[in-house]
Design an enzyme around this catalytic site. Structure first.
Site, PDB file in Angstrom:
ATOM      1  N   SER A 143      12.273   8.758  -7.335  1.00  0.00           N
ATOM      2  CA  SER A 143      11.755   9.986  -7.949  1.00  0.00           C
ATOM      3  C   SER A 143      12.937  10.920  -8.149  1.00  0.00           C
ATOM      4  CB  SER A 143      10.745  10.647  -6.999  1.00  0.00           C
ATOM      5  OG  SER A 143      10.449  11.965  -7.410  1.00  0.00           O
ATOM      6  N   TYR A 156       8.036  13.465   1.309  1.00  0.00           N
ATOM      7  CA  TYR A 156       8.016  12.632   0.097  1.00  0.00           C
ATOM      8  C   TYR A 156       9.446  12.398  -0.393  1.00  0.00           C
ATOM      9  CZ  TYR A 156       7.063  11.123  -4.704  1.00  0.00           C
ATOM     10  OH  TYR A 156       7.031  10.423  -5.877  1.00  0.00           O
TER      11      TYR A 156
HETATM   12  P1  NDP Z   1      -0.743   6.764  -9.300  1.00  0.00           P
HETATM   13  O1  NDP Z   1      -1.410   7.514  -8.184  1.00  0.00           O
HETATM   14  O2  NDP Z   1      -1.416   6.726 -10.615  1.00  0.00           O
HETATM   15  O3  NDP Z   1      -0.425   5.285  -8.844  1.00  0.00           O
HETATM   16  C1  NDP Z   1      -0.078   4.967  -7.522  1.00  0.00           C
HETATM   17  C2  NDP Z   1      -0.407   3.502  -7.297  1.00  0.00           C
HETATM   18  O4  NDP Z   1      -0.041   3.171  -5.949  1.00  0.00           O
HETATM   19  C3  NDP Z   1      -1.889   3.207  -7.441  1.00  0.00           C
HETATM   20  O5  NDP Z   1      -2.027   2.028  -8.184  1.00  0.00           O
HETATM   21  C4  NDP Z   1      -2.360   2.986  -6.009  1.00  0.00           C
HETATM   22  O6  NDP Z   1      -3.375   1.996  -5.994  1.00  0.00           O
HETATM   23  C5  NDP Z   1      -1.102   2.452  -5.372  1.00  0.00           C
HETATM   24  N1  NDP Z   1      -1.098   2.555  -3.925  1.00  0.00           N
HETATM   25  C6  NDP Z   1      -1.172   3.656  -3.149  1.00  0.00           C
HETATM   26  N2  NDP Z   1      -1.187   3.304  -1.849  1.00  0.00           N
HETATM   27  C7  NDP Z   1      -1.113   1.944  -1.815  1.00  0.00           C
HETATM   28  C8  NDP Z   1      -1.091   0.983  -0.777  1.00  0.00           C
HETATM   29  N3  NDP Z   1      -1.149   1.341   0.523  1.00  0.00           N
HETATM   30  N4  NDP Z   1      -1.014  -0.323  -1.098  1.00  0.00           N
HETATM   31  C9  NDP Z   1      -0.967  -0.698  -2.398  1.00  0.00           C
HETATM   32  N5  NDP Z   1      -0.978   0.157  -3.416  1.00  0.00           N
HETATM   33  C10 NDP Z   1      -1.058   1.461  -3.121  1.00  0.00           C
HETATM   34  O7  NDP Z   1       0.700   7.417  -9.418  1.00  0.00           O
HETATM   35  P2  NDP Z   1       2.030   6.991 -10.221  1.00  0.00           P
HETATM   36  O8  NDP Z   1       1.757   5.934 -11.193  1.00  0.00           O
HETATM   37  O9  NDP Z   1       2.638   8.246 -10.665  1.00  0.00           O
HETATM   38  O10 NDP Z   1       2.920   6.440  -9.024  1.00  0.00           O
HETATM   39  C11 NDP Z   1       3.703   5.270  -9.101  1.00  0.00           C
HETATM   40  C12 NDP Z   1       5.028   5.530  -8.416  1.00  0.00           C
HETATM   41  O11 NDP Z   1       5.776   6.473  -9.149  1.00  0.00           O
HETATM   42  C13 NDP Z   1       4.919   6.086  -6.997  1.00  0.00           C
HETATM   43  O12 NDP Z   1       5.853   5.433  -6.153  1.00  0.00           O
HETATM   44  C14 NDP Z   1       5.318   7.542  -7.179  1.00  0.00           C
HETATM   45  O13 NDP Z   1       5.853   8.098  -5.992  1.00  0.00           O
HETATM   46  C15 NDP Z   1       6.348   7.412  -8.271  1.00  0.00           C
HETATM   47  N6  NDP Z   1       6.655   8.637  -9.009  1.00  0.00           N
HETATM   48  C16 NDP Z   1       5.728   9.221  -9.810  1.00  0.00           C
HETATM   49  C17 NDP Z   1       6.022  10.395 -10.487  1.00  0.00           C
HETATM   50  C18 NDP Z   1       5.015  11.096 -11.333  1.00  0.00           C
HETATM   51  O14 NDP Z   1       5.300  12.215 -11.781  1.00  0.00           O
HETATM   52  N7  NDP Z   1       3.839  10.533 -11.570  1.00  0.00           N
HETATM   53  C19 NDP Z   1       7.352  11.006 -10.403  1.00  0.00           C
HETATM   54  C20 NDP Z   1       8.260  10.285  -9.551  1.00  0.00           C
HETATM   55  C21 NDP Z   1       7.921   9.139  -8.903  1.00  0.00           C
HETATM   56  P3  NDP Z   1      -4.618   1.913  -4.996  1.00  0.00           P
HETATM   57  O15 NDP Z   1      -5.021   3.319  -4.655  1.00  0.00           O
HETATM   58  O16 NDP Z   1      -5.625   1.158  -5.803  1.00  0.00           O
HETATM   59  O17 NDP Z   1      -4.112   1.117  -3.826  1.00  0.00           O
END
Ligand code: NDP
Length: 250
Positions: A143, A156
């Protein structure tokens, strides 16, 4: 279709929404065989069905990245279904930001478990395969909070700084040991996904909600970066990308 993506078997964690979902769809359109993991299997099923209806290849499995055995099982699924693993996109993450003074210690530990241990589990599960085949691509999402310090994001940000350091050492050791494994770490700024739904601190939810409403761009943009990293020739490693809205100043 790019030969470095077509027919490649790619495991995507956190594929049920946001960046993971967008990446699964884009790579499948480009001919990859995608293996989707997350906890919400009903969402994964819908996404896999959509990919298949569009002529792509996708399977899915329940995956909690904090459980080592789930990470092993999704590697096994990729091998059973598609005969191997070429790349993993370790994308699952959570961001329940709050000031430290709110003492949301359960959330601190959850972030460490998902954002740090989830990446460790994912790498541990795939590394023996990549070492023995002397090829593979490990991609992660850090990030901009892994590059700069932000108030209300101490834990975070700490988990994302970890990813940055870990991936750089993984890259260096893979080269030193001759394993021929490529690595890529992506540093996104505001991307419109479900990420803010994890925030339980009401002030923080409001503040970040308005920031994302003002600046946020689509998850497709990050998916394109993953595809770009994979499209490079096997001898070329583009290991870091920062990506965010043009209009976002920090
Ligand atoms: P979302 O919340 O849309 O996606 C997060 C995903 O992570 C979901 O598919 C969720 O699926 C999964 N997840 C969460 N916990 C678990 C777990 N214990 N096991 C397996 N899967 C898990 O957010 P983003 O798409 O934005 O996030 C994706 C990545 O991008 C993350 O690492 C986030 O930190 C990073 N990021 C995002 C930014 C943004 O602005 N959106 C900026 C910088 C980084 P489920 O709940 O079904 O398990």
């Amino acid at each position: 279709m790019n030969e470095n993506i077509k027919d490649k078997v790619v495991i995507i964690t956190g594929a049920s929404s946001g960046i993971g979902e967008a990446t699964a769809k884009l790579l499948a359109q480009k001919g990859a065989k995608v293996v989707l993991g997350a906890r919400r299997t009903e969402k994964l099923k819908t996404i896999a069905d959509e990919i298949q209806a569009d002529g792509g290849q996708a399977v899915y499995r329940k995956l909690d990245v904090t459980k080592a055995e789930d990470n092993d099982a999704i590697i096994a699924l990729a091998k059973e279904t598609f005969g191997g693993v070429d790349a993993v996109f370790l994308n699952a993450g959570i961001m329940p930001n709050a000031p430290l003074s709110a003492l949301k210690t359960d959330e601190w530990h959850q972030m460490v478990d998902v954002n740090i241990k989830g990446v460790l589990n994912g790498v541990a599960a795939v590394l023996p395969t990549f070492i023995s085949q002397k090829s593979g691509h490990i991609l992660t999402v850090s990030s901009v909070a892994g590059l700069k310090a932000y108030p209300n994001g101490a834990v975070y940000g700490g988990t994302k700084w970890f990813v940055r350091d870990f991936m750089e050492v993984l890259r260096m050791e893979s080269a030193l040991e001759g394993h021929n494994i490529r690595t890529a770490t992506i540093y996104p700024a505001a991307i419109n996904t479900e990420l803010l739904e994890d925030i339980t601190d009401s002030g923080m939810a409001e503040q970040m909600g308005s920031l994302y409403q003002r600046y946020g761009i689509s998850a497709d943009r990050v998916a394109s970066v993953v595809a770009f990293a994979m499209e490079q020739p096997a001898d070329t490693n583009i290991n870091e990308f920062t990506i965010g809205p043009t209009a976002q100043p920090w």
